[in-house]
Design a protein around this motif. Structure first.
Motif, short mmCIF file in Angstrom:
data_model
loop_
_atom_site.label_atom_id
_atom_site.label_comp_id
_atom_site.label_asym_id
_atom_site.label_seq_id
_atom_site.Cartn_x
_atom_site.Cartn_y
_atom_site.Cartn_z
N PHE A 1 35.92 3.51 -8.31
CA PHE A 1 35.05 4.69 -8.23
C PHE A 1 34.44 4.85 -6.84
CE2 PHE A 1 30.75 6.54 -8.65
CZ PHE A 1 31.14 7.81 -9.01
N ASN A 2 33.92 3.75 -6.29
CA ASN A 2 33.28 3.82 -4.97
C ASN A 2 34.25 4.28 -3.90
OD1 ASN A 2 30.83 3.04 -5.92
ND2 ASN A 2 31.26 0.85 -5.66
N LEU A 3 35.43 3.68 -3.93
CA LEU A 3 36.42 4.04 -2.92
C LEU A 3 36.82 5.51 -3.04
CD1 LEU A 3 38.10 2.90 -0.63
CD2 LEU A 3 39.92 2.46 -2.28
N LEU B 1 35.06 7.95 -4.39
CA LEU B 1 33.94 8.79 -3.94
C LEU B 1 33.88 8.84 -2.42
CD1 LEU B 1 31.42 10.39 -4.83
CD2 LEU B 1 30.13 8.28 -4.59
N PHE B 2 34.07 7.65 -1.81
CA PHE B 2 34.06 7.57 -0.35
C PHE B 2 35.13 8.48 0.25
CE2 PHE B 2 36.14 5.25 3.22
CZ PHE B 2 35.18 5.47 4.17
N LEU C 1 34.28 12.20 -0.21
CA LEU C 1 33.24 12.67 0.71
C LEU C 1 33.79 12.82 2.13
CD1 LEU C 1 30.09 10.71 -0.49
CD2 LEU C 1 30.53 13.15 -0.68
N GLU C 2 34.62 11.84 2.54
CA GLU C 2 35.18 11.94 3.89
C GLU C 2 36.08 13.15 4.02
OE1 GLU C 2 33.48 10.41 5.75
OE2 GLU C 2 34.14 8.42 6.29
N LEU D 1 35.79 15.89 2.32
CA LEU D 1 34.88 17.04 2.37
C LEU D 1 34.36 17.24 3.79
CD1 LEU D 1 33.39 19.19 0.78
CD2 LEU D 1 31.63 17.52 0.27
N CYS D 2 33.98 16.12 4.41
CA CYS D 2 33.48 16.21 5.79
C CYS D 2 34.55 16.76 6.72
CB CYS D 2 33.06 14.83 6.30
SG CYS D 2 31.57 14.23 5.53
N ILE D 3 35.78 16.28 6.57
CA ILE D 3 36.85 16.74 7.45
C ILE D 3 37.08 18.23 7.25
CG2 ILE D 3 39.33 16.57 7.87
CD1 ILE D 3 39.06 13.58 7.21
N LEU E 1 34.83 20.36 6.34
CA LEU E 1 33.69 21.03 6.99
C LEU E 1 33.90 21.10 8.50
CD1 LEU E 1 30.58 19.64 5.11
CD2 LEU E 1 31.41 21.97 5.14
#
Lengths: 285, 181
Positions: A12-14, A16-17, A20-21, A23-25, A27
């Motif tokens: 899950f953590n990986l 999510l990580f 999010l990354e 999503l940032c890219i 953006l």
């Protein structure tokens, strides 16, 4: 299906990580397009409000600099204005031909008053003594010398009395010994003095009784040894007839607020010494 | 003080500090301005560094993303800060696990400071994460390997500067915590 859920729970953590990354890219990628993304930019409301408040606060710290720059701007404009105000067009006088000057438009123009305005900040001020002095932060190094006229943005202040290298003290109009040559709107001459009581009230004396003076009339300086002409001294508040010598006394409200004087202009009359020399020749005879 | 409130306040303070004050400090190498780039000290990852030990990774990731996006909003950098911040948040747990003698779950209600970790581990922990953050940020920001020298100098110098700022922050605020404990 169960394996998939287990997989997601385990990583899950990986996941999510990575999400999010990504999503940032996305953006970052969007920022450089024409449409842009207005949500993640300082154009959005919250960031706008914070920056607005911040600049409002900083605005006050910049007020002094802004004031100074406006003052210099004013002095510059006044200097420019003087060029147009006090030139005399002697169209047919050959005497004033300036040899060696190719600028034909200036051939017949003779300057006979030449004033230079300099700005100064008031660093010490008094209004309650018999002879009031004002200290400014300009001295001989800034080109200030004795007997130059000093005005504020609203009217007359006084003239320079003592000069040191970096400071000068001004002999204020609010002084028992100070006498300013003044004129009414119609040209009637008189003198303005101070009666040592109220720093807002000046007195104009030596005005003949037949001159009709109304409340609210403006009083200006006359051209004299110290002051340039047409600087506002004050407005008429009360007129008093003196019976014994057919003169009237005019009480003026001074146009300069001496209680709250912050910036002044020091005016240098570059022709003053020449004029004085000439007039001294008259006195010798 | 409630730990949520405390961290929320710290979030606001650090963001405002970064956006309103540090953003205006553009440090330029004073000896040779032509070869040396100007840079802004980015102190805000400190918020993630100072969160409690036992916080879970997904919360860290989301907080890091929020912080990064907030800074991006003020700095007009799209999502570069957020990208670097999420990476730092993801790496934080691993770095702490490597540096701390016990399991992270055993440090209840404690946060990584000089007091709980000691000088050396804390410096290594913060310097490593700040270095990662700055490297990623400047690489993304410049997006150009041609100026490798400038990139490396920029990363090195801004990491050192940020560490100085972080030390100042820690020294200023640690004693208050000690008094409360």
């Amino acid at each position: 299906m169960r394996n998939l859920i287990l997989f997601i729970r385990r990583f899950f953590n990986l996941i999510l990580f990575l999400l999010l990354e990504i999503l940032c890219i996305i953006l970052i990628g969007n920022t450089n397009t024409v449409q842009g993304n207005d949500i993640v930019s300082s154009a959005n409301t919250i960031a706008g409000i914070v920056y607005k408040k911040h600049s409002d606060v900083l605005y006050y710290f910049g007020l002094r600099n802004m004031n100074d720059s406006l003052l210099y701007e004013n002095a510059r404009l006044r200097n420019q204005l003087e060029k147009y105000k006090y030139t005399d067009l002697l169209k047919d006088s050959i005497v004033h031909l300036q040899i060696g000057n190719n600028d034909t438009s200036k051939i017949h123009t003779t300057k006979y008053y030449d004033f230079i305005y300099r700005t100064a900040r008031v660093i010490n001020n008094s209004t309650n003594a018999t002879d009031n002095y004002i200290t400014i932060n300009r001295g001989s190094k800034d080109g200030i010398s004795k007997n130059m006229a000093v005005i504020s943005s609203t009217g007359i202040v006084g003239r320079v009395e003592h000069v040191s290298a970096h400071y000068a003290s001004i002999f204020s109009v609010l002084s028992s010994k100070h006498k300013v040559s003044a004129k009414l709107k119609n040209g009637t001459n008189g003198f303005v003095i101070w009666d040592e009581k109220d720093p807002d009230i000046l007195t104009m004396i030596d005005v003949p009784q037949q001159i009709n003076v109304k409340q609210g009339d403006s009083i200006y300086t006359n051209f004299s040894q110290y002051y340039p002409p047409d600087i506002l001294i004050g407005v008429v508040q009360k007129v008093e007839m003196i019976k014994k010598n057919a003169l009237q006394q005019i009480y003026l409200k001074s146009s300069t607020d001496f209680h709250n004087l912050q910036y002044v202009y020091v005016i240098e009359n570059t022709m003053a010494s020449e004029k004085k020399q000439l007039e001294e020749l008259n006195n010798k005879k | 003080m409630n730990i949520y409130l405390k961290n929320f306040l710290r979030f606001c303070i650090i963001v405002l500090l970064q956006v309103l004050i540090l953003k205006r400090i553009t440090l330029i190498w004073w000896t040779n301005p032509h070869t040396f780039p100007a840079f802004i000290p980015d102190v805000y990852p400190l918020f993630i560094l100072l969160l409690p030990f036992e916080i879970s990774v997904w919360a860290l990731l989301l907080l890091g993303f929020t912080l990064g996006i907030t800074i991006d909003t003020f700095m007009n950098t799209g999502g570069i800060h957020a990208f670097a911040m999420v990476l730092v948040a993801y790496l934080r747990t691993n770095v702490l696990n490597a540096l701390m003698p016990r399991n992270l779950n055993e440090y209840v209600n404690q946060q990584p400071t000089i007091k709980t970790m000691g000088w050396m581990p804390f410096l290594v922990y913060s310097a490593f994460l700040i270095f990662i953050h700055h490297s990623v940020f400047y690489i993304l920001e410049m997006w150009n390997v041609g100026n490798l020298n400038i990139l490396l100098i920029k990363i090195a110098v801004s990491t050192i500067t940020t560490m100085l700022f972080i030390l100042i922050y820690i020294l200023l605020f640690t004693r208050q915590n000690a008094a409360k404990l």
